[in-house]
Design an enzyme around this catalytic site. Structure first.
Site, PDB file in Angstrom:
ATOM      1  CG  ASN A   1      58.033 -13.681 -17.600  1.00  0.00           C
ATOM      2  OD1 ASN A   1      57.145 -12.980 -17.557  1.00  0.00           O
ATOM      3  ND2 ASN A   1      57.993 -14.890 -16.889  1.00  0.00           N
ATOM      4  CB  ALA A   2      62.979  -9.695 -18.419  1.00  0.00           C
TER       5      ALA A   2
ATOM      6  CB  THR B   1      57.440 -34.053 -17.425  1.00  0.00           C
ATOM      7  OG1 THR B   1      57.087 -32.969 -16.476  1.00  0.00           O
ATOM      8  CG2 THR B   1      57.196 -33.641 -18.508  1.00  0.00           C
TER       9      THR B   1
ATOM     10  CG  ASP C   1      58.899 -23.842 -20.177  1.00  0.00           C
ATOM     11  OD1 ASP C   1      57.941 -24.354 -19.533  1.00  0.00           O
ATOM     12  OD2 ASP C   1      59.499 -22.610 -19.651  1.00  0.00           O
TER      13      ASP C   1
ATOM     14  CB  ALA D   1      58.752 -16.219 -24.391  1.00  0.00           C
TER      15      ALA D   1
ATOM     16  CG  ASN E   1      55.559 -31.333 -12.316  1.00  0.00           C
ATOM     17  OD1 ASN E   1      54.665 -31.612 -11.336  1.00  0.00           O
ATOM     18  ND2 ASN E   1      56.381 -30.279 -12.207  1.00  0.00           N
TER      19      ASN E   1
END
Length: 290
Positions: free
Chosen positions: A10-11, A205, A238, A41, A179
């Site tokens: 993604n941007a 998490t 991430d 990414a 999570n």
């Protein structure tokens, strides 16, 4: 070995706000930055910066060639990233003064992957390699089946969370990370707690409280988070996942991999941005925490 990542690209458009908006509220942003992002990414960059060989399987539009080039610069093998007719995925991220965020996600090219593309990539995989995937692409079940047939370690980061998506890949998984809220939602759907899931390794998490590790047949182990001044929590999960995967890839005991991942995530929340600011292994090892 190699970590194969069927992952989103993604941007990330990150807006700085005084607080997260309420319904109907209009806020003026005090800043705007553009980063390489997407859970896929981010994990690829984190695992590569943690010292692993990472091959990314994904897609971008013609407007996303910069993202592929950026991944290459960060040491990720990008040969299996296709250019498709759909626009590159992007995320609009609002971050408040306390570092909390909200995210609007447009999947774009991340949902244009084809089974043949995945099969072509994994034809180069070796038994014992890892395949990680998240819920930001299509073809997840197909990839999980391929991983099982090829003798790969199948790893799933269950976000953005959908109980149905997790249940579809659950029979093929060796590793699951989610999570605390997602674990509760999954238990509500399946009737199984994290400790009861039919997966060898499960990590839940807990945000600023750290993480809890469940291994089949063993008592859970808690890991406290490092105390830092958070400025942006985007990408921290991430980063944690990428570092855990890199530890697994390099043969670390899971407890050691989680401790190192905790350090990386603690550094990450002190920085503004996503993939472009993920710490490398030297920074993680040299970091000093109170």
């Amino acid at each position: 070995m190699t970590i194969w990542n069927l992952g989103s690209i993604n941007a990330d458009m990150v807006y700085a706000l005084p607080h997260l908006p309420a319904p109907g509220e209009t806020l003026a942003a005090s800043g705007l930055e553009k980063f390489l992002g997407g859970k896929g990414a981010n994990m690829s960059v984190a695992a590569a910066r943690a010292g692993s060989r990472v091959s990314h399987i994904g897609a971008v539009g013609s407007d996303g060639r910069w993202a592929q080039e950026r991944l290459t610069e960060y040491g990720v093998d990008t040969r299996f990233i296709a250019e498709v007719s759909s626009p590159t995925g992007h995320a609009i991220i609002a971050v408040d003064a306390q570092g909390e965020n909200l995210i609007i996600l447009y999947p774009g090219a991340n949902h244009a992957l084809e089974g043949g593309q995945i099969g072509q990539a994994l034809a180069s995989a070796n038994t014992g390699d890892l395949l990680v995937f998240q819920n930001e692409t299509n073809a997840q079940v197909e990839a999980a089946r391929m991983a099982r047939e090829l003798g790969l370690t199948a790893c799933y980061a269950a976000a953005p969370f959908e109980a149905e998506a997790v249940q579809a890949v659950l029979p093929y998984l060796d590793f699951l990370i989610l999570n605390e809220v997602e674990a509760a939602q999954l238990q509500q759907e399946t009737g199984l707690s994290a400790a009861e899931l039919p997966v060898r390794h499960v990590i839940v998490t807990l945000g600023s409280k750290g993480a809890r590790y469940f291994q089949q047949g063993c008592d859970p182990i808690d890991f406290a988070a490092h105390k830092v001044q958070a400025v942006d929590t985007t990408g921290a999960g991430d980063t944690f996942t990428g570092y855990v995967l890199a530890g697994m890839d390099r043969g670390m005991p899971m407890e050691q991999a989680i401790l190192q991942a905790n350090r990386a995530a603690a550094l990450m929340v002190t920085r503004h941005g996503t993939a472009d600011v993920i710490p490398d292994l030297r920074e993680v090892r040299d970091a000093q925490f109170d």
